[in-house]
Design a protein around this motif. Sequence first.
Motif, PDB file in Angstrom:
ATOM      1  N   GLU A 105      82.229 -27.969 -23.276  1.00 36.74           N
ATOM      2  CA  GLU A 105      81.839 -26.900 -22.647  1.00 36.74           C
ATOM      3  C   GLU A 105      82.962 -25.715 -22.474  1.00 36.74           C
ATOM      4  O   GLU A 105      82.486 -24.661 -23.066  1.00 36.74           O
ATOM      5  N   SER A 106      84.142 -26.374 -22.465  1.00 39.75           N
ATOM      6  CA  SER A 106      85.312 -25.344 -22.679  1.00 39.75           C
ATOM      7  C   SER A 106      85.485 -24.756 -24.019  1.00 39.75           C
ATOM      8  O   SER A 106      85.572 -23.513 -24.466  1.00 39.75           O
ATOM      9  N   LEU A 107      85.367 -25.488 -24.997  1.00 40.33           N
ATOM     10  CA  LEU A 107      85.531 -25.238 -26.634  1.00 40.33           C
ATOM     11  C   LEU A 107      84.252 -24.236 -26.944  1.00 40.33           C
ATOM     12  O   LEU A 107      84.640 -23.462 -27.622  1.00 40.33           O
ATOM     13  N   SER A 108      83.046 -24.599 -26.249  1.00 40.71           N
ATOM     14  CA  SER A 108      81.661 -23.720 -26.610  1.00 40.71           C
ATOM     15  C   SER A 108      82.326 -22.275 -25.925  1.00 40.71           C
ATOM     16  O   SER A 108      81.638 -21.202 -26.876  1.00 40.71           O
ATOM     17  N   LYS A 109      82.668 -22.203 -24.959  1.00 39.98           N
ATOM     18  CA  LYS A 109      82.998 -20.914 -24.325  1.00 39.98           C
ATOM     19  C   LYS A 109      84.022 -20.221 -25.418  1.00 39.98           C
ATOM     20  O   LYS A 109      83.952 -18.797 -25.515  1.00 39.98           O
ATOM     21  N   LEU A 110      85.191 -20.725 -25.614  1.00 39.73           N
ATOM     22  CA  LEU A 110      86.232 -20.363 -26.237  1.00 39.73           C
ATOM     23  C   LEU A 110      85.780 -19.765 -27.745  1.00 39.73           C
ATOM     24  O   LEU A 110      86.062 -18.782 -28.245  1.00 39.73           O
ATOM     25  N   PHE A 111      84.907 -20.624 -28.373  1.00 41.94           N
ATOM     26  CA  PHE A 111      84.224 -20.342 -29.686  1.00 41.94           C
ATOM     27  C   PHE A 111      83.396 -19.127 -29.725  1.00 41.94           C
ATOM     28  O   PHE A 111      83.684 -18.199 -30.384  1.00 41.94           O
ATOM     29  N   GLN A 112      82.544 -19.069 -28.537  1.00 42.86           N
ATOM     30  CA  GLN A 112      81.743 -17.737 -28.365  1.00 42.86           C
ATOM     31  C   GLN A 112      82.583 -16.551 -28.363  1.00 42.86           C
ATOM     32  O   GLN A 112      82.246 -15.422 -28.691  1.00 42.86           O
ATOM     33  N   LEU A 148      85.841 -16.193 -29.080  1.00 39.34           N
ATOM     34  CA  LEU A 148      86.504 -15.661 -30.225  1.00 39.34           C
ATOM     35  C   LEU A 148      85.596 -15.045 -31.430  1.00 39.34           C
ATOM     36  O   LEU A 148      85.888 -14.296 -31.947  1.00 39.34           O
ATOM     37  N   THR A 149      84.458 -15.479 -31.301  1.00 34.39           N
ATOM     38  CA  THR A 149      83.237 -14.802 -32.320  1.00 34.39           C
ATOM     39  C   THR A 149      83.111 -13.461 -31.929  1.00 34.39           C
ATOM     40  O   THR A 149      83.399 -12.428 -32.678  1.00 34.39           O
ATOM     41  N   GLU A 150      82.859 -13.185 -30.665  1.00 33.84           N
ATOM     42  CA  GLU A 150      82.663 -11.525 -30.245  1.00 33.84           C
ATOM     43  C   GLU A 150      83.855 -10.922 -30.303  1.00 33.84           C
ATOM     44  O   GLU A 150      83.958  -9.700 -30.783  1.00 33.84           O
ATOM     45  N   PHE A 151      85.205 -11.435 -30.034  1.00 32.99           N
ATOM     46  CA  PHE A 151      86.343 -10.929 -30.379  1.00 32.99           C
ATOM     47  C   PHE A 151      86.778 -10.564 -31.777  1.00 32.99           C
ATOM     48  O   PHE A 151      87.186  -9.468 -32.161  1.00 32.99           O
ATOM     49  N   GLN A 157      88.257   5.945 -28.988  1.00 31.21           N
ATOM     50  CA  GLN A 157      88.508   5.484 -27.474  1.00 31.21           C
ATOM     51  C   GLN A 157      87.756   4.655 -26.987  1.00 31.21           C
ATOM     52  O   GLN A 157      87.862   3.800 -26.223  1.00 31.21           O
ATOM     53  N   GLN A 158      86.460   4.967 -26.919  1.00 31.50           N
ATOM     54  CA  GLN A 158      85.439   3.961 -26.563  1.00 31.50           C
ATOM     55  C   GLN A 158      85.450   2.648 -27.252  1.00 31.50           C
ATOM     56  O   GLN A 158      85.498   1.468 -26.372  1.00 31.50           O
ATOM     57  N   ILE A 159      85.646   2.522 -28.519  1.00 33.81           N
ATOM     58  CA  ILE A 159      85.784   1.351 -29.246  1.00 33.81           C
ATOM     59  C   ILE A 159      86.936   0.565 -28.605  1.00 33.81           C
ATOM     60  O   ILE A 159      87.086  -0.598 -28.528  1.00 33.81           O
ATOM     61  N   ALA A 160      88.110   1.416 -28.489  1.00 40.73           N
ATOM     62  CA  ALA A 160      89.480   0.791 -27.917  1.00 40.73           C
ATOM     63  C   ALA A 160      89.243   0.106 -26.764  1.00 40.73           C
ATOM     64  O   ALA A 160      89.815  -0.728 -26.451  1.00 40.73           O
ATOM     65  N   VAL A 161      88.371   0.734 -25.965  1.00 43.98           N
ATOM     66  CA  VAL A 161      88.201   0.123 -24.626  1.00 43.98           C
ATOM     67  C   VAL A 161      87.551  -1.220 -24.662  1.00 43.98           C
ATOM     68  O   VAL A 161      88.058  -2.138 -23.984  1.00 43.98           O
ATOM     69  N   ILE A 162      86.504  -1.127 -25.428  1.00 45.48           N
ATOM     70  CA  ILE A 162      85.510  -2.261 -25.631  1.00 45.48           C
ATOM     71  C   ILE A 162      86.513  -3.336 -26.242  1.00 45.48           C
ATOM     72  O   ILE A 162      86.536  -4.627 -25.553  1.00 45.48           O
ATOM     73  N   TRP A 163      87.135  -3.132 -27.266  1.00 47.05           N
ATOM     74  CA  TRP A 163      88.201  -4.269 -27.690  1.00 47.05           C
ATOM     75  C   TRP A 163      89.221  -4.799 -26.830  1.00 47.05           C
ATOM     76  O   TRP A 163      89.382  -5.884 -26.675  1.00 47.05           O
ATOM     77  N   SER A 164      90.000  -3.752 -25.941  1.00 46.18           N
ATOM     78  CA  SER A 164      90.831  -4.236 -24.842  1.00 46.18           C
ATOM     79  C   SER A 164      90.039  -5.320 -24.005  1.00 46.18           C
ATOM     80  O   SER A 164      90.756  -6.223 -23.543  1.00 46.18           O
ATOM     81  N   ASN A 165      88.883  -4.926 -23.540  1.00 48.50           N
ATOM     82  CA  ASN A 165      88.118  -5.904 -22.815  1.00 48.50           C
ATOM     83  C   ASN A 165      87.985  -7.190 -23.353  1.00 48.50           C
ATOM     84  O   ASN A 165      88.073  -8.143 -22.667  1.00 48.50           O
ATOM     85  N   LYS A 166      87.541  -7.156 -24.528  1.00 45.08           N
ATOM     86  CA  LYS A 166      87.529  -8.482 -25.225  1.00 45.08           C
ATOM     87  C   LYS A 166      88.908  -9.234 -25.312  1.00 45.08           C
ATOM     88  O   LYS A 166      88.744 -10.542 -25.320  1.00 45.08           O
ATOM     89  N   LEU A 213      90.985 -18.637 -37.803  1.00 45.74           N
ATOM     90  CA  LEU A 213      91.491 -20.116 -37.930  1.00 45.74           C
ATOM     91  C   LEU A 213      91.287 -20.848 -36.765  1.00 45.74           C
ATOM     92  O   LEU A 213      91.035 -22.143 -36.854  1.00 45.74           O
ATOM     93  N   VAL A 214      91.334 -20.367 -35.471  1.00 50.24           N
ATOM     94  CA  VAL A 214      91.108 -21.129 -34.319  1.00 50.24           C
ATOM     95  C   VAL A 214      89.620 -21.445 -34.232  1.00 50.24           C
ATOM     96  O   VAL A 214      89.117 -22.658 -33.921  1.00 50.24           O
ATOM     97  N   ARG A 215      88.689 -20.547 -34.813  1.00 51.73           N
ATOM     98  CA  ARG A 215      87.262 -20.859 -34.597  1.00 51.73           C
ATOM     99  C   ARG A 215      86.920 -22.214 -35.717  1.00 51.73           C
ATOM    100  O   ARG A 215      86.055 -22.948 -35.334  1.00 51.73           O
ATOM    101  N   LYS A 216      87.724 -22.009 -36.826  1.00 48.03           N
ATOM    102  CA  LYS A 216      87.527 -23.301 -37.799  1.00 48.03           C
ATOM    103  C   LYS A 216      87.966 -24.565 -37.148  1.00 48.03           C
ATOM    104  O   LYS A 216      87.575 -25.743 -37.508  1.00 48.03           O
ATOM    105  N   GLU A 217      89.236 -24.613 -36.256  1.00 51.22           N
ATOM    106  CA  GLU A 217      89.569 -25.721 -35.741  1.00 51.22           C
ATOM    107  C   GLU A 217      88.739 -26.101 -34.679  1.00 51.22           C
ATOM    108  O   GLU A 217      88.564 -27.414 -34.726  1.00 51.22           O
ATOM    109  N   ILE A 218      87.833 -25.283 -33.940  1.00 54.44           N
ATOM    110  CA  ILE A 218      86.937 -25.770 -32.978  1.00 54.44           C
ATOM    111  C   ILE A 218      85.963 -26.344 -33.677  1.00 54.44           C
ATOM    112  O   ILE A 218      85.085 -27.349 -33.386  1.00 54.44           O
ATOM    113  N   GLU A 219      85.251 -25.661 -34.893  1.00 52.06           N
ATOM    114  CA  GLU A 219      84.186 -26.447 -35.699  1.00 52.06           C
ATOM    115  C   GLU A 219      84.472 -27.861 -36.280  1.00 52.06           C
ATOM    116  O   GLU A 219      83.782 -28.741 -36.366  1.00 52.06           O
ATOM    117  N   LYS A 220      85.936 -27.749 -36.776  1.00 50.01           N
ATOM    118  CA  LYS A 220      86.177 -29.352 -37.059  1.00 50.01           C
ATOM    119  C   LYS A 220      86.115 -30.147 -36.026  1.00 50.01           C
ATOM    120  O   LYS A 220      85.611 -31.368 -36.281  1.00 50.01           O
TER     121      LYS A 220
END
Length: 214
Positions: free
Chosen positions: A71-78, A80-83, A102-111, A200-207
């Motif tokens: 469950e934790s890995l699934s949350k992190l993978f999802q 990271l994909t959005e990030f 500036q709007q995009i920067a706010v969205i990125w900071s939140n992610k 790289l982190v996403r691939k580690e989770i996939e493995k």
Amino acid sequence: MINENLIREILEKYFSEYKEYNLIIFFVFALLTVLINIIQNIIITRKLEKYKSELKKSELKFSVYNQLQIESLSKLFQQLTEFKDTTSIISKSESKSPESYQQIAVIWSNKFFETTKIFSKEKYILPKNIKNRYTEIHQNFKTLFEYIKNEKELKSNFFTNEVGDVIFEGDYQNLNELTEKIQKFNRNDIFAKAINDIELVRKEIEKHFEKLEI
């Protein structure tokens, strides 16, 4: 002269008593053997039951641990994909209007903060290799955060007028300071590295999930 009949009677009596005595010993020995076997079986059965019980508890703990980890890995993978998607978008947004950037920067900071929060909450149960990998690259994300923060602040010195022209309305000293900070980094490289780190982190989770399927 001893009577033969008397001798025969004595011998028969002796052997009769000897047979009875041996028979008693045999039965006692057999009874003891049976009792020992029963006791041994009881002890072994109890040990087996205890072992089975401990094994079930161990399997249950392992099963619960695995489920929590998945469950934790699934949350992190999802997350990271959005990030990664948001990082890719802002990397191509340098030429956008100051307001859009500036709007995009706010969205990125939140992610960024959401990803950091999820990792902090779930890292206790993450596999060691994934935890170490994320920890290694987290500093790169913090560096990118500072870069985007400065770029956003620089953009805030400008605005787009009614006809679409970008007009400067800030402080020149502040503009120069921010420009110096930003120019310390190669924009393309810092974004490319961040996107690669996330992948790289996403691939580690996939493995990890692929191993569970085997």
